[in-house]
Design an enzyme around this catalytic site. Sequence first.
Site, PDB file in Angstrom:
ATOM      1  NE  ARG A  25      -3.888  -2.052   0.045  1.00 42.48           N
ATOM      2  CZ  ARG A  25      -3.856  -2.917  -0.964  1.00 42.48           C
ATOM      3  NH1 ARG A  25      -2.999  -2.771  -1.946  1.00 42.48           N
ATOM      4  NH2 ARG A  25      -4.674  -3.941  -0.995  1.00 42.48           N
ATOM      5  CB  SER A  26       4.366   1.938  -0.697  1.00 46.26           C
ATOM      6  OG  SER A  26       4.656   1.161  -1.842  1.00 46.26           O
TER       7      SER A  26
ATOM      8  CB  SER B 200      -0.589  -0.770  -8.201  1.00 51.73           C
ATOM      9  OG  SER B 200      -0.097  -2.029  -7.802  1.00 51.73           O
TER      10      SER B 200
ATOM     11  CB  THR C 260       1.700 -12.289 -11.564  1.00 56.80           C
ATOM     12  OG1 THR C 260       1.787 -11.340 -10.495  1.00 56.80           O
ATOM     13  CG2 THR C 260       2.500 -11.802 -12.768  1.00 56.80           C
TER      14      THR C 260
ATOM     15  CG  HIS D 228      -5.036  -4.050  -8.389  1.00 61.09           C
ATOM     16  ND1 HIS D 228      -4.003  -3.168  -8.588  1.00 61.09           N
ATOM     17  CD2 HIS D 228      -4.824  -4.589  -7.165  1.00 61.09           C
ATOM     18  CE1 HIS D 228      -3.203  -3.168  -7.537  1.00 61.09           C
ATOM     19  NE2 HIS D 228      -3.680  -4.019  -6.653  1.00 61.09           N
TER      20      HIS D 228
ATOM     21  NE  ARG E 185      -5.918  -3.276 -15.246  1.00 56.66           N
ATOM     22  CZ  ARG E 185      -6.058  -4.217 -14.307  1.00 56.66           C
ATOM     23  NH1 ARG E 185      -5.476  -4.078 -13.144  1.00 56.66           N
ATOM     24  NH2 ARG E 185      -6.772  -5.295 -14.548  1.00 56.66           N
TER      25      ARG E 185
ATOM     26  CD  GLU F 102      -6.931 -13.002 -14.673  1.00 64.25           C
ATOM     27  OE1 GLU F 102      -6.974 -14.197 -14.330  1.00 64.25           O
ATOM     28  OE2 GLU F 102      -7.809 -12.173 -14.379  1.00 64.25           O
TER      29      GLU F 102
END
Length: 169
Positions: free
Chosen positions: A12-13, A16, A35, A50, A54, A62
């Site tokens: 959670r930094s 992404s 992945t 996620h 996007r 995937e």
Amino acid sequence: MRKIIFITGGQRSGKSSFAQRLAEKYSADPLYLATARHWDEDFEERIRRHQADRGKMWTTIEEEKLLSRHDLSGRTVLMDCVTLWLTNIFHDNKYNRDISLEEAKAEWERFINQDFNLIAVSNEIGMGLHAPGETARHFTDLQGWMNQHIAKIADEVYFMVSGIPIQIK
């Protein structure tokens, strides 16, 4: 033309979201290489979150382990993430650190032997408490060694802290 950008940091930094912004800067039609293995409902929720983050411009593939089987030449690819990819390899090798590292390095070399822009996201898990169990310690070793391997090859490396990217290479 191949360019590899490696982004690491804690959970959670902001890894992404930073990686997504970079990919969208490089391409109008970026590819997301997911992945994650669908382990349980919590992972399903993370995957949905996620996906929602996007936009429609993204194509998603995937792939749990065999990254190199996809021809991604000419594309901008966001691989999210190395940690989940390594988890799949480690699990399938019955938690054998050395066999997993050998397999991961070999697959990584096959994978990056393409003409593409790759943005790879990974967790930096070895900066906290020493893991209490042998399996967890072995995975921390595996992750750290693979992160070093990728960072050495990468053209650019970023470390994320509280949503702030710090370029370290």
